[in-house]
Each structure stands twice: as C-alpha cells, then as structure tokens.
Design an enzyme around this catalytic site. Structure first.
Site, PDB file in Angstrom:
ATOM      1  N   CYS A  93       0.926  -1.044   0.411  1.00  0.00           N
ATOM      2  CA  CYS A  93       0.094  -0.113   0.155  1.00  0.00           C
ATOM      3  C   CYS A  93       0.848   1.279  -0.094  1.00  0.00           C
ATOM      4  CB  CYS A  93      -0.966  -0.345   1.350  1.00  0.00           C
ATOM      5  SG  CYS A  93      -1.843   1.268   1.317  1.00  0.00           S
ATOM      6  N   HIS A 135      -9.018  -3.334  -2.396  1.00  0.00           N
ATOM      7  CA  HIS A 135      -8.270  -2.756  -1.969  1.00  0.00           C
ATOM      8  C   HIS A 135      -8.455  -1.259  -2.094  1.00  0.00           C
ATOM      9  CE1 HIS A 135      -3.776  -2.189  -0.028  1.00  0.00           C
ATOM     10  NE2 HIS A 135      -4.335  -0.915  -0.764  1.00  0.00           N
ATOM     11  N   GLU A 136      -8.303  -0.295  -2.407  1.00  0.00           N
ATOM     12  CA  GLU A 136      -9.457   1.129  -3.031  1.00  0.00           C
ATOM     13  C   GLU A 136     -10.350   1.193  -2.419  1.00  0.00           C
ATOM     14  OE1 GLU A 136      -6.878   3.327  -3.021  1.00  0.00           O
ATOM     15  OE2 GLU A 136      -5.444   1.539  -3.555  1.00  0.00           O
ATOM     16  N   HIS A 139     -10.508   1.318   1.687  1.00  0.00           N
ATOM     17  CA  HIS A 139      -9.599   2.604   1.664  1.00  0.00           C
ATOM     18  C   HIS A 139     -10.884   3.739   2.088  1.00  0.00           C
ATOM     19  CE1 HIS A 139      -5.438   3.211   2.033  1.00  0.00           C
ATOM     20  NE2 HIS A 139      -5.095   2.082   0.912  1.00  0.00           N
TER      21      HIS A 139
END
Length: 165
Positions: A93, A135-136, A139
């Site tokens: 990351c 993953h994004e 966030h």
C-alpha cells in the site's frame, strides 16, 4: 495537474469513512487528474481519495504494465456487488511504505460505480485488478491492509514501524 501528498499510516484521515459524491464538477475532475498523476508518480496501481486527504468515494486504478498501453479506471462511488472465490497473494500500500503482507481477497469481483463523466459502469475483474479494486474500496471505508492481518502480524508491524495502537 499536481502531485498530491500521499497520507501515510497512522494519519487519522486513513481511518475515516469517505462520503458519497453527489456532484461531478470541475473541482472533482481536477482531483481525478491529480490523483492519476500522483498514482503514476508513486509507481502505484491504485489510489483512493482518502489517501490524498480527501474524504470522497473516488478511486483510480491501473494494473497494466507501465510499458504497455494504460488501462486506467476511474470509479466514483464504487461498490462491490458480487464476488466469489478466494486467493492468497502479496499486497502492499502506498500509505504503508515498505510493508507488504500475504492477504486473502476475493478472486473475482463485480464493481459498479460511475465513470468520471457520471456514466454508470460495471466492471467484472479477476486477478490483480480484482485485488486492487477491493484494496482501494477498503480505503473508502477506512480499512487499511493492517486491519486485515492477524493480531500478531499487526503487533510486529507496529514494532517495526514504531507506531502505537
């Protein structure tokens, strides 16, 4: 365009939930362009708006090799609508520089959202693209890579990077 500062753990903005985008305007287009430039400058494959200190539901992703034509994806208000399978793979990351870990993610995902012009899009992704999208989107919900690892690995991370709980 400008290269933005990528927020690093333990910056508090990374733990906050991003807000839904209700208006696509010039300011948002500028943010999108700056995020794209920032992601490429950092040699990343994805970037979420909270990583540059903006609590908006916006991600940019490009998993293509740099020497090939870029397959840039811009997603506003993305959400995973379907997923299947599991795969264990190495992940890092931009907000956790120098840290990688093996992590289970869904092998296939379907993500819906809006493109930068406000048009609804749906992406079916597998492999690295599926991993990057998950993953994004994490966030956007204030979830970091270290939130998904075992307590022991998390403690080792904190010792190595000298952070507190």
């Amino acid at each position: 365009m400008a290269i933005l500062e990528i927020k690093k753990y333990p910056d508090e903005v990374l733990k906050k939930k991003a807000e839904t985008i209700s208006e696509i305007n010039g300011d948002l287009q500028k943010l999108i362009d700056n995020m794209i430039e920032t992601m490429y400058n950092a040699n990343g494959i994805g970037l979420a708006a909270p990583q540059v200190g903006v609590l908006k539901r916006l991600i940019v992703v490009d998993t293509s090799p740099r020497e090939q034509n870029q397959s840039l994806i811009v997603l506003i208000n993305p959400e995973i609508t379907d997923s299947e399978g599991e795969i264990l793979s190495e992940e890092g990351c931009l907000s956790l520089p120098g840290f990688t870990t093996r992590l289970k993610r869904k092998e296939r995902v379907i993500v819906k959202g809006l493109d930068r012009n406000g048009k609804e899009i749906e992406i079916e992704a597998t492999g690295l693209l599926a991993r990057a999208l998950q993953h994004e989107i994490d966030h956007l919900d204030g979830i970091l890579l270290i939130d998904k690892i075992s307590p022991l690995k998390r403690e080792l991370f904190r010792k190595k990077f000298k952070t507190k709980k």
